[in-house]
Design a protein around this motif. Structure first.
Motif, PDB file in Angstrom:
ATOM      1  N   ALA A  89      48.124  68.393  28.181  1.00 16.88           N
ATOM      2  CA  ALA A  89      48.296  66.974  28.493  1.00 16.88           C
ATOM      3  C   ALA A  89      48.641  66.780  29.960  1.00 16.88           C
ATOM      4  O   ALA A  89      48.164  65.839  30.608  1.00 16.88           O
ATOM      5  N   ALA A  90      49.458  67.680  30.496  1.00 15.67           N
ATOM      6  CA  ALA A  90      49.819  67.596  31.912  1.00 15.67           C
ATOM      7  C   ALA A  90      48.590  67.791  32.793  1.00 15.67           C
ATOM      8  O   ALA A  90      48.415  67.100  33.802  1.00 15.67           O
ATOM      9  N   ARG A  91      47.725  68.729  32.418  1.00 20.06           N
ATOM     10  CA  ARG A  91      46.528  68.985  33.224  1.00 20.06           C
ATOM     11  C   ARG A  91      45.567  67.815  33.150  1.00 20.06           C
ATOM     12  O   ARG A  91      44.968  67.425  34.156  1.00 20.06           O
ATOM     13  N   ALA A 127      39.816  63.810  29.359  1.00 19.06           N
ATOM     14  CA  ALA A 127      39.972  64.875  28.373  1.00 19.06           C
ATOM     15  C   ALA A 127      38.676  65.654  28.199  1.00 19.06           C
ATOM     16  O   ALA A 127      38.691  66.879  28.024  1.00 19.06           O
ATOM     17  N   ILE A 128      37.546  64.957  28.247  1.00 22.58           N
ATOM     18  CA  ILE A 128      36.251  65.609  28.060  1.00 22.58           C
ATOM     19  C   ILE A 128      35.948  66.556  29.208  1.00 22.58           C
ATOM     20  O   ILE A 128      35.491  67.687  29.004  1.00 22.58           O
ATOM     21  N   ILE A 129      36.223  66.136  30.430  1.00 24.90           N
ATOM     22  CA  ILE A 129      35.999  67.004  31.592  1.00 24.90           C
ATOM     23  C   ILE A 129      36.873  68.245  31.504  1.00 24.90           C
ATOM     24  O   ILE A 129      36.408  69.373  31.716  1.00 24.90           O
ATOM     25  N   ALA A 130      38.154  68.060  31.199  1.00 22.44           N
ATOM     26  CA  ALA A 130      39.064  69.202  31.100  1.00 22.44           C
ATOM     27  C   ALA A 130      38.629  70.157  30.004  1.00 22.44           C
ATOM     28  O   ALA A 130      38.676  71.384  30.165  1.00 22.44           O
ATOM     29  N   ALA A 131      38.195  69.613  28.867  1.00 24.23           N
ATOM     30  CA  ALA A 131      37.769  70.449  27.746  1.00 24.23           C
ATOM     31  C   ALA A 131      36.534  71.259  28.112  1.00 24.23           C
ATOM     32  O   ALA A 131      36.458  72.471  27.837  1.00 24.23           O
ATOM     33  N   LEU A 132      35.553  70.626  28.722  1.00 27.67           N
ATOM     34  CA  LEU A 132      34.316  71.319  29.081  1.00 27.67           C
ATOM     35  C   LEU A 132      34.545  72.350  30.179  1.00 27.67           C
ATOM     36  O   LEU A 132      33.982  73.457  30.139  1.00 27.67           O
ATOM     37  N   ALA A 133      35.370  72.008  31.149  1.00 25.27           N
ATOM     38  CA  ALA A 133      35.654  72.959  32.226  1.00 25.27           C
ATOM     39  C   ALA A 133      36.307  74.220  31.681  1.00 25.27           C
ATOM     40  O   ALA A 133      36.020  75.335  32.138  1.00 25.27           O
ATOM     41  N   LEU A 136      36.733  65.062  39.302  1.00 22.38           N
ATOM     42  CA  LEU A 136      36.409  66.476  39.181  1.00 22.38           C
ATOM     43  C   LEU A 136      37.348  67.327  40.029  1.00 22.38           C
ATOM     44  O   LEU A 136      37.814  68.390  39.587  1.00 22.38           O
ATOM     45  N   ASP A 137      37.641  66.868  41.238  1.00 22.73           N
ATOM     46  CA  ASP A 137      38.539  67.618  42.118  1.00 22.73           C
ATOM     47  C   ASP A 137      39.949  67.704  41.538  1.00 22.73           C
ATOM     48  O   ASP A 137      40.642  68.706  41.703  1.00 22.73           O
ATOM     49  N   GLU A 138      40.367  66.655  40.847  1.00 16.74           N
ATOM     50  CA  GLU A 138      41.700  66.641  40.246  1.00 16.74           C
ATOM     51  C   GLU A 138      41.776  67.555  39.024  1.00 16.74           C
ATOM     52  O   GLU A 138      42.726  68.335  38.874  1.00 16.74           O
ATOM     53  N   LEU A 139      40.765  67.466  38.162  1.00 18.84           N
ATOM     54  CA  LEU A 139      40.838  68.139  36.863  1.00 18.84           C
ATOM     55  C   LEU A 139      40.359  69.581  36.901  1.00 18.84           C
ATOM     56  O   LEU A 139      40.795  70.395  36.087  1.00 18.84           O
ATOM     57  N   ASP A 140      39.443  69.910  37.794  1.00 24.50           N
ATOM     58  CA  ASP A 140      38.957  71.287  37.887  1.00 24.50           C
ATOM     59  C   ASP A 140      38.569  71.583  39.332  1.00 24.50           C
ATOM     60  O   ASP A 140      37.380  71.715  39.662  1.00 24.50           O
ATOM     61  N   PRO A 141      39.581  71.679  40.209  1.00 23.85           N
ATOM     62  CA  PRO A 141      39.299  71.788  41.646  1.00 23.85           C
ATOM     63  C   PRO A 141      38.487  73.014  42.032  1.00 23.85           C
ATOM     64  O   PRO A 141      37.819  73.010  43.065  1.00 23.85           O
TER      65      PRO A 141
END
Length: 284
Positions: free
Chosen positions: A81-83, A135-141, A161-166
């Protein structure tokens, strides 16, 4: 004294969560209840404070517009959740309120059998840069999927994208790029995993339509639309007609609810029929 959980948001009358959790509670014979509670932004802090003192309260699901606003009112966040930077489930644990995000796991649930295989390459075209997309971006990454994130504002898409999976090798595109036909010749997709996700409200009842030309979809792709009203969206209808595998919005909704239910009531929900009866009730 019966225990209870609930879903909060503004508006809240449209939520399917009470029907989902209520069905599972009934099937398991629990002495429990699941409610829908209207909570405005101005009342959010008061609501959280009142539930801290309620010994019958087992937690709540959080829907729009509170998934980020509620974070400062909690004692701790689960690492996922934090990520993601958004909370959709709050659970009291040993006197503290902990924020979770079950949207990511719910989104991935119907994709798990496919992602269990090795692939030469994994790519997802994700449409939308709103709250659900986080949530979808984080899950897929986390599943090593390269993402092409499409939004009305490409700068917002890049920042997300830079925030969730830099560290990820992802790309952005304007949403209208996918509205016009393309003659792009896709390469041999054997051994690859391709996914298209509508993570936006476009196509939902009362919202503008999603304009997406299927010539942008590689052969063998999976088309996933998280909209639940209507459940069978124009995108899914067109994709099925073109021979693509499709996943509807109830898959994510039920999947995220199952994770939350276990946290609230300490029991796994009954899903032995593949959610067939629950789906029947939700679509009746």
């Amino acid at each position: 004294m019966s225990i209870y959980a609930e879903v909060i948001g503004d508006p809240i009358a449209q939520s399917k969560s009470p029907a989902i959790h209520g069905y599972w509670i009934g099937e398991l014979g629990l002495d429990a209840e699941y409610r829908a509670t209207l909570v405005s932004g101005d009342d959010l802090a008061t609501y959280i404070a009142s539930r801290r003192a309620d010994t019958a309260w087992r937690g709540c699901n959080v829907t729009m517009p509170h998934k980020q606003a509620v974070i400062p009112l909690l004692d701790a966040l689960d690492p996922l959740a934090a990520r993601i930077g958004a909370v959709n489930t709050i659970v009291p644990e040993q006197g503290r309120l902990i924020g979770y995000n079950t949207d990511a796991g719910g989104f991935l649930e119907p994709l798990r059998p496919m992602l269990a295989h090795d692939h030469l390459f994994r790519m997802a075209r994700v449409l939308g840069t709103g709250g659900a997309a986080r949530a979808i971006i984080a899950a897929l990454a986390a599943e090593h999927v390269m993402i092409v994130l499409a939004g009305r504002n490409p700068n917002k898409a890049k920042a997300l994208l830079d925030e969730l999976d830099p560290g990820g090798e992802h790309h952005v595109a304007p949403l209208d790029h996918f509205a016009e036909p393309t003659d792009f010749a896709f390469d041999d997709r054997v051994g690859c995993f391709d996914l298209v996700v509508n993570a936006s409200p476009l196509g939902m009842a009362g919202q503008p339509p999603l304009v997406f030309d299927l010539s942008h979809v590689p052969p063998g792709s999976v088309i996933y639309d998280i909209v639940t009203h209507p459940l069978d969206t124009p995108l899914l209808q067109a994709a099925r007609k073109a021979g693509f595998q499709t996943i509807d919005g109830l898959a994510m909704l039920i999947g995220q609810a199952a994770e939350a239910f276990a946290k609230f009531f300490g029991a796994a929900p009954p899903r032995g029929d593949g959610d067939a009866e629950l789906r029947r009730r939700l679509t009746a």
